[in-house]
Design a protein around this motif. Structure first.
Motif, PDB file in Angstrom:
ATOM      1  N   GLY A 161      30.619  37.560  56.440  1.00 17.58           N
ATOM      2  CA  GLY A 161      30.263  36.568  55.434  1.00 17.58           C
ATOM      3  C   GLY A 161      30.582  37.045  54.028  1.00 17.58           C
ATOM      4  N   LEU A 162      30.271  38.312  53.746  1.00 14.79           N
ATOM      5  CA  LEU A 162      30.583  38.863  52.428  1.00 14.79           C
ATOM      6  C   LEU A 162      32.093  38.901  52.191  1.00 14.79           C
ATOM      7  CD1 LEU A 162      28.059  41.847  52.150  1.00 14.79           C
ATOM      8  CD2 LEU A 162      27.953  39.636  50.986  1.00 14.79           C
ATOM      9  N   LEU A 163      32.843  39.280  53.204  1.00 16.14           N
ATOM     10  CA  LEU A 163      34.300  39.310  53.061  1.00 16.14           C
ATOM     11  C   LEU A 163      34.867  37.913  52.859  1.00 16.14           C
ATOM     12  CD1 LEU A 163      35.257  41.969  55.770  1.00 16.14           C
ATOM     13  CD2 LEU A 163      35.226  42.247  53.278  1.00 16.14           C
ATOM     14  N   TYR A 164      34.256  36.924  53.493  1.00 15.71           N
ATOM     15  CA  TYR A 164      34.711  35.539  53.299  1.00 15.71           C
ATOM     16  C   TYR A 164      34.513  35.124  51.843  1.00 15.71           C
ATOM     17  CZ  TYR A 164      35.497  30.591  54.045  1.00 15.71           C
ATOM     18  OH  TYR A 164      36.007  29.317  53.968  1.00 15.71           O
ATOM     19  N   VAL A 165      33.363  35.463  51.276  1.00 17.95           N
ATOM     20  CA  VAL A 165      33.135  35.162  49.860  1.00 17.95           C
ATOM     21  C   VAL A 165      34.196  35.838  49.004  1.00 17.95           C
ATOM     22  CG1 VAL A 165      31.552  35.487  47.924  1.00 17.95           C
ATOM     23  CG2 VAL A 165      30.658  34.826  50.145  1.00 17.95           C
ATOM     24  N   TYR A 166      34.467  37.093  49.316  1.00 13.88           N
ATOM     25  CA  TYR A 166      35.410  37.877  48.510  1.00 13.88           C
ATOM     26  C   TYR A 166      36.821  37.301  48.545  1.00 13.88           C
ATOM     27  CZ  TYR A 166      38.230  41.873  47.019  1.00 13.88           C
ATOM     28  OH  TYR A 166      39.132  42.680  46.387  1.00 13.88           O
ATOM     29  N   ALA A 174      38.004  34.252  50.332  1.00 14.74           N
ATOM     30  CA  ALA A 174      38.245  32.812  50.425  1.00 14.74           C
ATOM     31  C   ALA A 174      37.608  32.006  49.311  1.00 14.74           C
ATOM     32  CB  ALA A 174      37.742  32.282  51.778  1.00 14.74           C
ATOM     33  N   ILE A 175      36.506  32.499  48.742  1.00 16.63           N
ATOM     34  CA  ILE A 175      35.794  31.698  47.752  1.00 16.63           C
ATOM     35  C   ILE A 175      36.004  32.226  46.347  1.00 16.63           C
ATOM     36  CG2 ILE A 175      33.536  30.871  46.988  1.00 16.63           C
ATOM     37  CD1 ILE A 175      32.623  30.864  49.849  1.00 16.63           C
ATOM     38  N   GLU A 176      35.756  33.510  46.157  1.00 15.88           N
ATOM     39  CA  GLU A 176      35.867  34.046  44.802  1.00 15.88           C
ATOM     40  C   GLU A 176      37.273  34.505  44.479  1.00 15.88           C
ATOM     41  OE1 GLU A 176      32.858  37.051  44.576  1.00 15.88           O
ATOM     42  OE2 GLU A 176      31.375  35.632  43.854  1.00 15.88           O
ATOM     43  N   GLY A 177      37.873  35.235  45.416  1.00 12.59           N
ATOM     44  CA  GLY A 177      39.206  35.750  45.163  1.00 12.59           C
ATOM     45  C   GLY A 177      39.241  36.763  44.049  1.00 12.59           C
ATOM     46  N   LYS A 178      38.162  37.501  43.894  1.00 10.47           N
ATOM     47  CA  LYS A 178      38.096  38.505  42.838  1.00 10.47           C
ATOM     48  C   LYS A 178      37.159  39.609  43.282  1.00 10.47           C
ATOM     49  CE  LYS A 178      34.353  36.126  40.403  1.00 10.47           C
ATOM     50  NZ  LYS A 178      33.942  35.498  39.163  1.00 10.47           N
ATOM     51  N   LYS A 179      37.062  40.642  42.483  1.00  9.38           N
ATOM     52  CA  LYS A 179      36.194  41.764  42.831  1.00  9.38           C
ATOM     53  C   LYS A 179      34.757  41.305  42.886  1.00  9.38           C
ATOM     54  CE  LYS A 179      34.993  46.473  41.466  1.00  9.38           C
ATOM     55  NZ  LYS A 179      35.220  47.550  40.489  1.00  9.38           N
ATOM     56  N   MET A 180      34.065  41.645  43.973  1.00  8.97           N
ATOM     57  CA  MET A 180      32.696  41.205  44.188  1.00  8.97           C
ATOM     58  C   MET A 180      31.732  42.084  43.411  1.00  8.97           C
ATOM     59  SD  MET A 180      30.787  40.425  47.789  1.00  8.97           S
ATOM     60  CE  MET A 180      32.268  41.059  48.498  1.00  8.97           C
ATOM     61  N   LYS A 185      36.979  27.401  46.390  1.00 11.61           N
ATOM     62  CA  LYS A 185      38.414  27.189  46.522  1.00 11.61           C
ATOM     63  C   LYS A 185      38.745  26.513  47.836  1.00 11.61           C
ATOM     64  CE  LYS A 185      39.891  31.031  43.620  1.00 11.61           C
ATOM     65  NZ  LYS A 185      40.724  32.240  43.541  1.00 11.61           N
ATOM     66  N   VAL A 186      37.702  26.095  48.524  1.00 13.00           N
ATOM     67  CA  VAL A 186      37.924  25.492  49.836  1.00 13.00           C
ATOM     68  C   VAL A 186      37.900  23.989  49.751  1.00 13.00           C
ATOM     69  CG1 VAL A 186      37.057  25.333  52.185  1.00 13.00           C
ATOM     70  CG2 VAL A 186      36.931  27.501  50.950  1.00 13.00           C
ATOM     71  N   ARG A 187      36.873  23.450  49.140  1.00 17.37           N
ATOM     72  CA  ARG A 187      36.756  22.000  49.038  1.00 17.37           C
ATOM     73  C   ARG A 187      37.249  21.554  47.675  1.00 17.37           C
ATOM     74  NH1 ARG A 187      31.138  18.491  49.204  1.00 17.37           N
ATOM     75  NH2 ARG A 187      32.095  16.439  49.183  1.00 17.37           N
ATOM     76  N   GLN A 188      38.358  20.856  47.636  1.00 21.58           N
ATOM     77  CA  GLN A 188      38.968  20.462  46.377  1.00 21.58           C
ATOM     78  C   GLN A 188      39.386  19.008  46.439  1.00 21.58           C
ATOM     79  OE1 GLN A 188      42.180  23.219  46.142  1.00 21.58           O
ATOM     80  NE2 GLN A 188      40.952  24.791  45.150  1.00 21.58           N
ATOM     81  N   VAL A 189      39.159  18.306  45.329  1.00 20.33           N
ATOM     82  CA  VAL A 189      39.630  16.939  45.222  1.00 20.33           C
ATOM     83  C   VAL A 189      41.091  16.945  44.788  1.00 20.33           C
ATOM     84  CG1 VAL A 189      39.334  14.770  44.013  1.00 20.33           C
ATOM     85  CG2 VAL A 189      37.336  16.069  44.715  1.00 20.33           C
ATOM     86  N   HIS A 190      41.426  17.856  43.885  1.00 20.82           N
ATOM     87  CA  HIS A 190      42.798  18.001  43.414  1.00 20.82           C
ATOM     88  C   HIS A 190      43.367  19.290  43.970  1.00 20.82           C
ATOM     89  CE1 HIS A 190      41.981  14.801  40.563  1.00 20.82           C
ATOM     90  NE2 HIS A 190      40.918  15.462  40.168  1.00 20.82           N
TER      91      HIS A 190
END
Length: 301
Positions: free
Chosen positions: A205-210, A212-218, A230-235
């Motif tokens: 779960g922590l790696l997924y945040v790192y 897939a979601i944040e894409g930066k240093k945790m 960065k997963v759910r986007q309208v544009h």
């Protein structure tokens, strides 16, 4: 003036409004009922169809039954086991599904579950080889992954535990659970609890945040503001980025715009972002623009 904006329209679509969390809970409950009517007593479980083909074990995986890495996540050992996992799924899963979308929720759950299952299999191989199967069932590995993501995105959310009414922040609860799983992984043998599954799910779960979601240093400072999804986007991501850059560059000149121009060029993109990702995804400059808009409208009234 704002009624025709897309973010003012209801996003509810009855034909597609099925909660992934509820679907998962219903499946787990249905599988448990199937277990009640078809599963043998525990003394014969290892050699049963359930034990050989659907429970997760190092022997099953070594035989090529890789689907066990998925099927074990729907099976539970008792009603209390099922009840606790379903409660945790509902408690932590709803916000993650709302923030990341159905696909994002399922990715977190199943990737964490598979990671926890793999760590369980590795530990079982190290302890018993292929001689005695170490069985694992339950949604706990996926739940630990959901808790990890929730603790990162909304760390200061208070949670009242039961049966003792103790209120604790989610980030503190996660650290406690991670410590228990880590210590259990090192010290506990034959306890009937897969600490390896819990620990592996939490790390996944922590790696997924790192990634897939944040894409930066945790950072484990864990601010109370959740990260931008960065997963759910309208544009598309590129369009969102370009919109936000335009808003940031032009914020200094907002006072020279007419009211309609200000709303169209400044406020609309921000409200679209809130509609897609929630108010917590706003940057400081975007919050200042909204505050300026509020002041303008208040002055007009």
């Amino acid at each position: 003036m704002l009624d025709d904006r897309s973010y003012m329209q209801s996003p509810y679509h009855p034909q597609t409004k099925f909660s992934a969390v509820v679907i998962l809970i219903v499946i787990c409950a249905g599988v448990f009922l199937l277990q009640i009517f078809t599963q043998p007593s525990s003394s014969f479980l290892v050699n049963s169809v359930w034990g050989q083909y659907f429970y997760l074990s190092q022997i099953g995986v070594s035989r090529g039954f890789l689907w066990q890495l998925i099927t074990f996540q729907f099976i539970h050992g008792s009603f209390l086991h099922l009840l606790f996992n379903c409660w945790a799924l509902y408690l932590f899963g709803r916000s993650i599904e709302e923030s990341q979308g159905k696909a994002g929720f399922f990715r977190v759950y199943f990737l964490s579950g598979v990671a926890g299952g793999l760590l369980h299999v590795i530990i079982a191989w190290g302890l018993n080889g292929n001689s005695v199967p170490m069985l694992m069932v339950g949604a706990s590995a996926g739940v630990y992954g959901l808790i990890a993501v929730f603790a990162r995105l909304w760390p200061d959310t208070p949670l009242t535990m039961f049966p003792i009414p103790i209120t604790i922040k989610v980030k503190h609860l996660f650290f406690i659970l991670l410590a228990i799983a880590g210590l259990g992984l090192i010290l506990s043998r034959g306890s009937g609890v897969s600490h390896a599954g819990h620990f592996g799910g939490a790390i996944a779960g922590l790696l997924y945040v790192y990634f897939a979601i944040e894409g930066k240093k945790m950072s484990f400072a864990m601010s109370s503001r959740p990260s931008l999804s960065k997963v759910r986007q309208v544009h598309p991501a590129s369009k969102v980025g370009s919109v936000l850059k335009r808003v940031s560059r032009s914020s200094k000149n907002s006072s020279s715009l007419t009211e309609e121009e200000f709303i169209t060029r400044k406020v609309d993109p921000i409200l679209e972002k809130i509609s897609a990702h929630g108010i917590h995804s706003l940057t400081e400059s975007e919050r200042k623009i909204l505050e300026s808009a509020r002041s303008r409208l208040k002055g007009r009234l």
